[in-house]
Design a protein around this motif. Structure first.
Motif, PDB file in Angstrom:
ATOM      1  N   PHE A 119     -20.067   9.187   4.939  1.00  0.00           N
ATOM      2  CA  PHE A 119     -21.457   8.645   5.046  1.00  0.00           C
ATOM      3  C   PHE A 119     -22.446   9.623   4.381  1.00  0.00           C
ATOM      4  O   PHE A 119     -23.649   9.152   3.701  1.00  0.00           O
ATOM      5  N   TYR A 120     -22.296  11.034   4.811  1.00  0.00           N
ATOM      6  CA  TYR A 120     -23.080  11.825   4.243  1.00  0.00           C
ATOM      7  C   TYR A 120     -23.284  12.022   2.737  1.00  0.00           C
ATOM      8  O   TYR A 120     -24.322  12.326   2.318  1.00  0.00           O
ATOM      9  N   GLN A 121     -22.255  12.007   2.185  1.00  0.00           N
ATOM     10  CA  GLN A 121     -21.974  11.947   0.746  1.00  0.00           C
ATOM     11  C   GLN A 121     -22.894  10.890   0.062  1.00  0.00           C
ATOM     12  O   GLN A 121     -23.844  11.094  -1.017  1.00  0.00           O
ATOM     13  N   PHE A 175     -28.451  20.061  -8.497  1.00  0.00           N
ATOM     14  CA  PHE A 175     -27.502  21.194  -8.235  1.00  0.00           C
ATOM     15  C   PHE A 175     -27.264  21.192  -6.649  1.00  0.00           C
ATOM     16  O   PHE A 175     -26.273  21.530  -6.415  1.00  0.00           O
ATOM     17  N   ASP A 176     -28.267  20.856  -5.781  1.00  0.00           N
ATOM     18  CA  ASP A 176     -28.036  20.911  -4.611  1.00  0.00           C
ATOM     19  C   ASP A 176     -27.075  19.835  -4.253  1.00  0.00           C
ATOM     20  O   ASP A 176     -26.154  20.097  -3.204  1.00  0.00           O
ATOM     21  N   ILE A 200     -22.177  18.056  -1.729  1.00  0.00           N
ATOM     22  CA  ILE A 200     -21.067  16.976  -1.647  1.00  0.00           C
ATOM     23  C   ILE A 200     -19.539  17.614  -1.985  1.00  0.00           C
ATOM     24  O   ILE A 200     -18.714  17.568  -1.295  1.00  0.00           O
ATOM     25  N   ASN A 201     -19.746  18.508  -2.939  1.00  0.00           N
ATOM     26  CA  ASN A 201     -18.337  19.248  -3.258  1.00  0.00           C
ATOM     27  C   ASN A 201     -17.864  20.006  -2.093  1.00  0.00           C
ATOM     28  O   ASN A 201     -16.628  20.227  -2.034  1.00  0.00           O
ATOM     29  N   ILE A 228     -17.651  16.690  -7.760  1.00  0.00           N
ATOM     30  CA  ILE A 228     -18.992  15.963  -8.430  1.00  0.00           C
ATOM     31  C   ILE A 228     -19.181  17.021  -9.637  1.00  0.00           C
ATOM     32  O   ILE A 228     -19.379  18.339  -9.577  1.00  0.00           O
ATOM     33  N   ASP A 229     -19.575  16.625 -10.944  1.00  0.00           N
ATOM     34  CA  ASP A 229     -19.870  17.328 -12.086  1.00  0.00           C
ATOM     35  C   ASP A 229     -21.378  17.309 -12.179  1.00  0.00           C
ATOM     36  O   ASP A 229     -22.071  16.338 -12.592  1.00  0.00           O
TER      37      ASP A 229
END
Lengths: 155, 1011
Positions: A24-26, A41-42, A47-48, A95-96
């Motif tokens: 959910f946070y992602q 960037f943040d 997420i990563n 995530i890139d």
């Protein structure tokens, strides 16, 4: 019986809650990113940070279900595990930052799907907890060996 | 609107374009006859039109005239009047479905000519002479009144009436016919038309002429259209005779007839008739007349200057729909951009959509409010910006406000546009000093060039500069101004990189000038005897990042050895031919180590732009290194097997250009457009900072960016779509600026119109970017097929537009505007980045070409795809001085073995000596050893007129485009394999190996189109 309750209440329930929460946070972060409330960037680093723990947790739960013989739970979580393994093998799990906007929609859709899966998982777990708990508190021990379906019918 | 720039050509133009809108004006001219007009309004409409266009142009400045006419005519007037740009949209609906489409199409310019033309044709048709005059003359003569009068009278009779109905009637036919007509205009099928139409003429004849220009599309079919087309320059060169039949429709497309090869059944095209872009890139001029306040196409070009009005229409346009932006393109000598400062107020923008003030905004309520052209919100004019409106509704200070008259302006940005004080220009050089770098002589040339450019670095006296070198260790140089000699600091711990001296590694150039010069003088000798073969590139990059992250700036990397130590070490790959054609193929073109992507992201975040200069004769993994440039708005320069004696001059020029060209620092760019349309994907070297914000740490005139748009709403209701590119940057002088380019384009409902306004250059640019991106996730073959498929789909759709009315068997048809698309498509498939497979291009060169093509502005890209081939010997021998301006088709057949040719793709020259070239020329140009092998020979000036002449020619070609330096390669006919890979593979029209020749390619496409 106590062991069952322990398994559902102490292992499965918290872990599925945690999986649900991270996903959910992602999703939330991705939405923020699209609305430009957070910079890529943040967003990517946040997420990563959660991705590996999530993969490990989910995988562990799946394996645990397999070894404890909870076939239904195992089959339920298997697709997600496979998906995770596939992403990891392709090295696409993180995530890139540089291309985050290109795959934004797809990423979000996958996560929403995962969210639904986890939600189903959680509901099932809650059901088992109730089932296990009720079998302890409301039923005689003779029912213990019966198949869970009987328990549910008992309700 | 009227208020705002009434005087502007744009204003008048708009109204004029509408069939109806125009009418009013005509009316005005006739004011004398006024009464009549008033009484007749309804029937009148059509008739009125004729004169309008011209009238409009004539009176362009006169706002008022419009008004009077308007009322009589149509509901539209108010709308038109206020807002030229968006004028009559609504009104037309009732009367004239056509109006919308129509008006878009025809810019005013056509009229003048059109007006004249039609009359003549008309004459025959129209029974009543008077009418003709009215129609025809108005255009030609400034004084419309005369024609009009007669006309009016006529009006009462059936004819006058007929026009009116016409307007209404016309629409019905339109749908079917439309496509054909627009184009036809020029067609002048007059003769046939007349004969066939006689009966109907009564109705049509009179009104059309005038109307025609505006209407072309709809009524078009008939007579009116003729005039218009011509002006548009659509003339179909190759078009066969009109097949239309009864209607005598002319073609507005080009066609090629498939012939049959004598003696066999193989179909083929006559190769001499195939279209070739021998004039290079032609910038679209279609909208100049309609929207004269648009920015110049060198800044912004759309793939089609007509936005489709609905999603269904957009989905039938199979080519990319988007734009190519080159925000800092160099204006020609002597043309200066106007810099506007709103101080002490802030920049004037729309409150809601944040559009910057531009020429299409309209001022109302006595100048106290302005209406945003993009979102139509009524904004208050800031008190500092207030100016009264004059009688015509334009601001009295219009002539002092370039932002209200020009499509391109620069605003000085106040403090709220800064997140930190504007940064000074920063140049940091990271130089490889391992043994191969020393041997190639690269260090020497780099040091010399930097030294010679010190005076010209932008931003004096704030410019900062720093150096680091690396082999297996990293060397920093303390260049504090108090020192006399630079101090070298060596970092050998590659696992835990640190910066030995946080300050003083990046110093102010003007303060430390002498230390910097000393350093550059000693740099080549310092590492003369270095025998180190390792390269700690990754750690060096990290260390430099630490130094630069405070300020950002430009990082120039000179790299000669494959990174072999520390993070980011790379391995040799790509020498396995078996990978090609498999699913793993694209991996070769992706960065091998995620380290490079991460670094690129970090660089972008801290406003560092990276230019990579690679020199190795072995594999250096441009795919990985290029990533650094890709996400930081940088550029890749690749000099395979660099030798200072041969390539030195090229490096010198290009490095010099890189250091001295105008550069915009810490920039962000956004392109805005009206609601209903959204830019969805972006292609080029940059990083997306949010969904639509391009982060460009440093950007300059040699970089272009492409983007694609999609329609969000199923139906666009506006008549005009506005695009605004805004680049917010810090100029080298330390001022924060916003460069704004505004462009208005019509929204159209007709696919034919989209084709007519298509821009091959922009389409090819987007195509090539899409194809190159595709090679990063798929096979080369797939990317090429995709290009071909898209062209086929587009042509098929186009063919369907015309197939009904025309017998098209054995003919391939394509729009005039896209006549070069097929050839460029072929050239793209055969370009270095996409051609063949393993053996056709070294992996590094392929990747470097891909990186280069991703940033090239349109003009340069087209030149790279279809280079010029020019015969020189006749010029040098003074036989034919004009021959040097004649570009030849790129085919072997054009190479005469007695000739000397130059092939120029903008990146290099190839001089081809025919076998039978006269010894005199060879001796004069090459000196005594003219018979020797040319691979070793270099071209230098000899003491004779011919040699000097050649040098002058080369110089002239080089000056045409200074972004790259063209090194001259010499090759003699039959000298294999050099001739093969230098020239023959690049003759894109010839069949070569597995590649198609031009006529085969066309045949293939035409077959697929007709399937």
């Amino acid at each position: 019986m106590g062991g069952k309750l322990f398994f559902w209440l102490v292992i499965c329930f918290p872990s599925s809650i945690a999986l649900l929460a991270t996903t959910f946070y992602q999703v939330l972060i991705l939405s923020d990113l699209e609305a430009d409330y957070i910079n890529p960037f943040d967003a990517a680093s946040r997420i990563n940070y959660f991705i590996l723990p999530e993969y490990i947790g989910q995988g562990a739960l799946c394996v645990l279900c397999l070894f404890t013989g909870h076939w239904f739970m195992f089959l339920l979580s298997l697709p997600v595990t496979c998906y995770h393994i596939m992403r990891y093998v392709k090295r696409e799990h993180l995530i890139d930052v540089t291309e985050v906007f290109r795959g934004l929609n797809a990423e979000r859709k996958f996560r929403l799907a995962k969210l639904v899966m986890y939600l189903i998982l959680l509901i099932v777990v809650i059901f088992w907890i109730l089932a296990a708990g009720s079998s302890i508190f409301y039923h005689n021990s003779k029912f213990e060996e019966l198949d869970i379906r009987l328990n549910t019918l008992g309700y | 609107m009227g208020t705002e720039n009434p005087g502007r050509p744009g204003f008048p133009a708009r109204p004029a374009s509408l069939p109806f809108a125009a009418a009013p004006q005509t009316a005005t001219p006739f004011s004398s006859t006024g009464p009549v007009a008033g009484s007749e309004p309804p029937s009148f409409r059509p008739t009125a039109m004729p004169p309008p266009p011209q009238a409009s142009s004539l009176f362009s400045s006169s706002g008022p005239p419009v008004r009077p006419g308007v009322p009589g005519f149509r509901p539209a007037p108010p709308g038109t009047f206020n807002d030229p740009s968006v004028p009559p949209p609504q009104p037309p609906s009732a009367n004239a479905p056509p109006a919308a489409g129509t008006f878009l199409r025809f810019p005013p310019p056509p009229f003048s000519s059109s007006g004249q033309v039609p009359p003549q044709q008309r004459a025959p048709f129209v029974g009543p002479p008077p009418i003709q005059q009215s129609g025809s003359q108005p255009p030609s003569f400034p004084s419309p009144p005369q024609p009009q009068t007669p006309f009016v009278q006529m009006g009462s009779p059936p004819q006058s009436i007929s026009p009116a109905p016409m307007g209404s009637n016309v629409p019905p036919p339109t749908p079917t016919h439309q496509p054909p007509f627009p184009g036809y205009a020029r067609m002048q099928q007059p003769p046939p038309a007349h004969s066939s139409f006689p009966p109907s003429q009564g109705n049509y004849g009179p009104p059309p002429p005038p109307v025609s220009s505006p209407f072309l599309p709809q009524p078009g079919g008939y007579a009116p259209s003729p005039a218009v087309a011509a002006p548009l320059g659509m003339q179909p060169p190759g078009s066969g005779p009109p097949i239309g039949g009864i209607q005598g429709l002319a073609e507005d497309f080009n066609s090629l007839t498939v012939q049959t090869r004598p003696g066999t059944m193989d179909p083929l095209f006559d190769s001499s008739e195939l279209p070739r872009p021998l004039d290079g890139d032609v910038e679209p001029k279609n909208l100049d007349a309609m929207y004269p306040m648009n920015c110049h196409p060198r800044y912004l070009r759309l793939t089609t200057s007509a936005v489709p009005s609905s999603q269904s229409l957009a989905s039938r346009w199979h080519l990319p729909l988007g734009a190519v932006v080159c925000p800092l393109a160099e204006p020609p000598e002597g043309e200066e951009l106007s810099v506007v400062s709103f101080a002490p107020a802030s920049v004037v923008r729309c409150r809601r959509c944040r559009t910057y003030v531009n020429p299409y905004m309209t001022f109302t309520e006595a100048g106290r409010k302005f209406r945003c052209n993009v979102c139509t919100l009524l904004n208050d004019v800031p008190s500092e910006y207030y100016a009264q409106l004059d009688a015509t509704g334009k601001r009295v200070d219009l002539d002092q406000r370039p932002e209200l008259t020009k499509g391109t302006v620069e605003f000085v940005a106040p403090a709220e546009y800064m997140v930190r004080p504007p940064m000074p220009p920063v140049y940091f050089f990271l130089i490889d000093v391992s043994i191969s770098a020393v041997r190639s002589g690269m260090i020497q040339i780099v040091a010399e060039t930097i030294k010679s450019c010190l005076d010209e670095l932008p931003g004096f006296p704030r410019t900062q500069i720093g150096f680091a070198t690396f082999d297996s260790t990293i060397h920093f140089y303390n260049m504090k101004s108090s020192l006399t000699q630079p101090q070298m600091l060596v970092v050998s711990d590659l696992d835990d990189v640190f910066v030995p001296l946080p300050d003083d590694l990046l110093v102010n150039l003007s303060e430390s000038r002498s230390v910097v010069e000393t350093f550059l003088d000693s740099l080549p000798s310092m590492f003369q005897d270095n025998a180190n073969v390792e390269s700690a590139f990754g750690p060096a990059l990290k260390a430099v990042f630490m130094v630069m992250s405070q300020l950002g700036g430009k990082l120039l990397i000179f790299q000669n050895t494959l990174p072999s130590l520390g993070v980011g070490r790379l391995k040799l790959r790509g020498d396995d031919s078996r990978v090609y054609g498999t699913d793993k193929e694209h991996v070769l073109r992706l960065p091998e180590d995620p380290f490079y992507k991460q670094m690129a992201a970090e660089f972008s975040k801290f406003q560092i732009s990276t230019n990579v200069y690679a020199f190795s004769d072995k594999y250096t993994d441009i795919a990985s290194l290029g990533t650094l440039a890709k996400y930081t708005a940088g550029q890749v320069y690749y000099y395979p097997a660099f030798q200072s004696a041969i390539h030195g001059e090229k490096l010198r020029h290009e490095l010099r250009r890189d250091l001295t060209r105008e550069t915009a620092w810490e920039a962000v760019m956004r392109i805005r457009c009206a609601k209903g349309v959204r830019f969805t994907t972006y292609h080029g070297n940059f990083m997306l900072r949010s969904t639509d914000l391009l982060a460009l740490p440093a950007v300059d005139c040699d970089k272009a960016f492409a983007m694609q748009l999609s329609l969000e709403e199923t139906l666009l209701t506006t008549q005009t779509m506005y695009f605004q590119v805004a680049l917010l940057y810090t100029a080298s002088c330390g001022e924060r600026r916003i460069r704004v380019h505004t462009m208005a384009v019509p929204v159209v409902t007709d696919l034919g119109e989209m084709y007519r306004l298509a821009d091959t250059g922009a389409i090819v640019s987007l195509f090539s970017r899409l194809a190159i991106e595709k090679t990063l996730s798929q096979k080369l073959e797939d990317a090429r097929t995709a290009v071909q498929l898209k062209i086929v789909k587009a042509l098929k759709e186009y063919r369907n537009l015309y197939a009904v009315q025309h017998r098209l068997a054995n003919r391939m048809i394509y729009p005039e505007s896209l006549k070069f698309l097929m050839l460029y498509g072929l050239a793209l498939c055969r370009s270095m980045a996409l051609r063949g497979g393993f053996g056709d291009a070294p992996l590094d060169e392929r990747c470097a070409a891909g990186h280069t093509m991703m940033v090239l502005p349109i003009k340069r890209l087209l030149k790279l795809l279809y280079p010029s081939l020019i015969r020189l010997d006749e010029y040098l021998l003074k036989v034919d001085l004009k021959s040097i301006e004649r570009r030849l088709a790129l085919t072997m057949e054009n190479l005469d073995s007695r000739g000397l040719y130059i092939y120029d793709d903008g990146f290099r020259f190839i001089l081809w000596f025919g076998k039978g070239v006269s010894p005199e020329i060879a001796r004069n140009l090459l000196g005594a050893d003219f018979a020797a092998e040319l691979s070793k020979a270099t071209l230098s000036e000899h003491d004779n007129e011919m040699s000097r002449g050649l040098m002058r020619v080369l110089e002239k070609f080089r000056n045409a485009d200074r972004a790259y330096y063209q090194l001259c390669y010499l090759v003699r006919q039959g000298e294999q394999p050099r001739e093969g890979f230098l020239l023959l593979t690049n003759l894109v029209e010839d069949q070569m190996g597995g590649n198609n020749g031009y006529s085969d390619w066309m045949l293939q496409i035409s077959r697929q189109v007709q399937q």
